[in-house]
Motif scaffolding. Sequence first.
Motif, PDB file in Angstrom:
ATOM      1  N   ASN A  74       0.824  -1.216   0.000  1.00 22.25           N
ATOM      2  CA  ASN A  74       0.000   0.000   0.000  1.00 22.25           C
ATOM      3  C   ASN A  74       0.858   1.265   0.000  1.00 22.25           C
ATOM      4  O   ASN A  74       0.550   2.230  -0.705  1.00 22.25           O
ATOM      5  N   ALA A  75       1.933   1.266   0.765  1.00 26.94           N
ATOM      6  CA  ALA A  75       2.825   2.427   0.797  1.00 26.94           C
ATOM      7  C   ALA A  75       3.512   2.622  -0.554  1.00 26.94           C
ATOM      8  O   ALA A  75       3.672   3.759  -1.021  1.00 26.94           O
ATOM      9  N   MET A  76       3.888   1.528  -1.186  1.00 28.62           N
ATOM     10  CA  MET A  76       4.571   1.644  -2.478  1.00 28.62           C
ATOM     11  C   MET A  76       3.616   2.132  -3.560  1.00 28.62           C
ATOM     12  O   MET A  76       4.005   2.916  -4.422  1.00 28.62           O
ATOM     13  N   VAL A  77       2.361   1.709  -3.515  1.00 27.77           N
ATOM     14  CA  VAL A  77       1.373   2.208  -4.477  1.00 27.77           C
ATOM     15  C   VAL A  77       1.131   3.704  -4.277  1.00 27.77           C
ATOM     16  O   VAL A  77       0.934   4.439  -5.237  1.00 27.77           O
ATOM     17  N   ALA A  78       1.190   4.158  -3.036  1.00 27.23           N
ATOM     18  CA  ALA A  78       1.043   5.595  -2.776  1.00 27.23           C
ATOM     19  C   ALA A  78       2.200   6.371  -3.398  1.00 27.23           C
ATOM     20  O   ALA A  78       2.017   7.485  -3.896  1.00 27.23           O
ATOM     21  N   ALA A  79       3.395   5.779  -3.388  1.00 27.45           N
ATOM     22  CA  ALA A  79       4.571   6.427  -3.966  1.00 27.45           C
ATOM     23  C   ALA A  79       4.626   6.284  -5.487  1.00 27.45           C
ATOM     24  O   ALA A  79       5.173   7.148  -6.171  1.00 27.45           O
ATOM     25  N   PHE A  80       4.077   5.183  -6.008  1.00 20.98           N
ATOM     26  CA  PHE A  80       4.099   4.880  -7.441  1.00 20.98           C
ATOM     27  C   PHE A  80       2.685   4.496  -7.889  1.00 20.98           C
ATOM     28  O   PHE A  80       2.347   3.314  -7.983  1.00 20.98           O
ATOM     29  N   PRO A  81       1.833   5.475  -8.164  1.00 19.86           N
ATOM     30  CA  PRO A  81       0.430   5.183  -8.472  1.00 19.86           C
ATOM     31  C   PRO A  81       0.204   4.355  -9.740  1.00 19.86           C
ATOM     32  O   PRO A  81      -0.889   3.831  -9.935  1.00 19.86           O
ATOM     33  N   GLU A  82       1.227   4.201 -10.567  1.00 26.03           N
ATOM     34  CA  GLU A  82       1.064   3.385 -11.770  1.00 26.03           C
ATOM     35  C   GLU A  82       1.032   1.888 -11.447  1.00 26.03           C
ATOM     36  O   GLU A  82       0.587   1.076 -12.263  1.00 26.03           O
ATOM     37  N   LEU A  83       1.476   1.520 -10.257  1.00 23.94           N
ATOM     38  CA  LEU A  83       1.466   0.115  -9.858  1.00 23.94           C
ATOM     39  C   LEU A  83       0.069  -0.311  -9.435  1.00 23.94           C
ATOM     40  O   LEU A  83      -0.709   0.494  -8.952  1.00 23.94           O
ATOM     41  N   ARG A  84      -0.218  -1.594  -9.620  1.00 26.64           N
ATOM     42  CA  ARG A  84      -1.485  -2.120  -9.105  1.00 26.64           C
ATOM     43  C   ARG A  84      -1.186  -3.259  -8.146  1.00 26.64           C
ATOM     44  O   ARG A  84      -0.184  -3.961  -8.280  1.00 26.64           O
ATOM     45  N   ILE A  85      -2.049  -3.424  -7.180  1.00 28.69           N
ATOM     46  CA  ILE A  85      -1.887  -4.464  -6.169  1.00 28.69           C
ATOM     47  C   ILE A  85      -2.446  -5.780  -6.676  1.00 28.69           C
ATOM     48  O   ILE A  85      -3.510  -5.824  -7.295  1.00 28.69           O
ATOM     49  N   ALA A  86      -1.711  -6.852  -6.399  1.00 29.69           N
ATOM     50  CA  ALA A  86      -2.173  -8.209  -6.694  1.00 29.69           C
ATOM     51  C   ALA A  86      -2.010  -9.021  -5.412  1.00 29.69           C
ATOM     52  O   ALA A  86      -1.180  -8.703  -4.567  1.00 29.69           O
ATOM     53  N   TYR A  87      -2.831 -10.033  -5.265  1.00 28.25           N
ATOM     54  CA  TYR A  87      -2.700 -10.859  -4.077  1.00 28.25           C
ATOM     55  C   TYR A  87      -3.088 -12.292  -4.371  1.00 28.25           C
ATOM     56  O   TYR A  87      -3.776 -12.592  -5.340  1.00 28.25           O
ATOM     57  N   GLY A  88      -2.586 -13.159  -3.537  1.00 21.38           N
ATOM     58  CA  GLY A  88      -2.832 -14.580  -3.681  1.00 21.38           C
ATOM     59  C   GLY A  88      -2.108 -15.307  -2.568  1.00 21.38           C
ATOM     60  O   GLY A  88      -2.017 -14.804  -1.462  1.00 21.38           O
ATOM     61  N   SER A  89      -1.545 -16.453  -2.883  1.00 20.44           N
ATOM     62  CA  SER A  89      -0.851 -17.211  -1.860  1.00 20.44           C
ATOM     63  C   SER A  89       0.411 -17.829  -2.439  1.00 20.44           C
ATOM     64  O   SER A  89       0.605 -17.862  -3.651  1.00 20.44           O
ATOM     65  N   TYR A  90       1.249 -18.278  -1.550  1.00 25.96           N
ATOM     66  CA  TYR A  90       2.469 -19.000  -1.922  1.00 25.96           C
ATOM     67  C   TYR A  90       2.643 -20.119  -0.913  1.00 25.96           C
ATOM     68  O   TYR A  90       1.998 -20.132   0.142  1.00 25.96           O
ATOM     69  N   TYR A  91       3.514 -21.053  -1.214  1.00 23.53           N
ATOM     70  CA  TYR A  91       3.738 -22.159  -0.309  1.00 23.53           C
ATOM     71  C   TYR A  91       5.075 -21.990   0.399  1.00 23.53           C
ATOM     72  O   TYR A  91       6.121 -21.914  -0.234  1.00 23.53           O
ATOM     73  N   CYS A  92       5.038 -21.936   1.717  1.00 21.62           N
ATOM     74  CA  CYS A  92       6.230 -21.863   2.554  1.00 21.62           C
ATOM     75  C   CYS A  92       6.512 -23.281   3.078  1.00 21.62           C
ATOM     76  O   CYS A  92       5.599 -23.891   3.648  1.00 21.62           O
ATOM     77  N   PRO A  93       7.717 -23.787   2.892  1.00 21.86           N
ATOM     78  CA  PRO A  93       8.017 -25.139   3.371  1.00 21.86           C
ATOM     79  C   PRO A  93       7.817 -25.308   4.883  1.00 21.86           C
ATOM     80  O   PRO A  93       7.517 -26.391   5.348  1.00 21.86           O
TER      81      PRO A  93
END
Length: 67
Positions: free
Chosen positions: A26-45
Amino acid sequence: MTYTEWTSRHVPTYEAAYGNCRQVSNAMVAAFPELRIAYGSYYCPFWGERWHMWLVTPAGEIIDPTI
């Protein structure tokens, strides 16, 4: 300022990154409004499936400030 420079300044350590993907993204999007947020999951061993948030540039490049 580049994305890498921003990340180096705002997320300098593992401790600053871990568990903070939402806040940092969220902070990085505030600094770089051209970015969009994506979300999902990853697997941690160690912990198994974990929720995660990252950013995507207009060209489709993935920017993960808490990698």
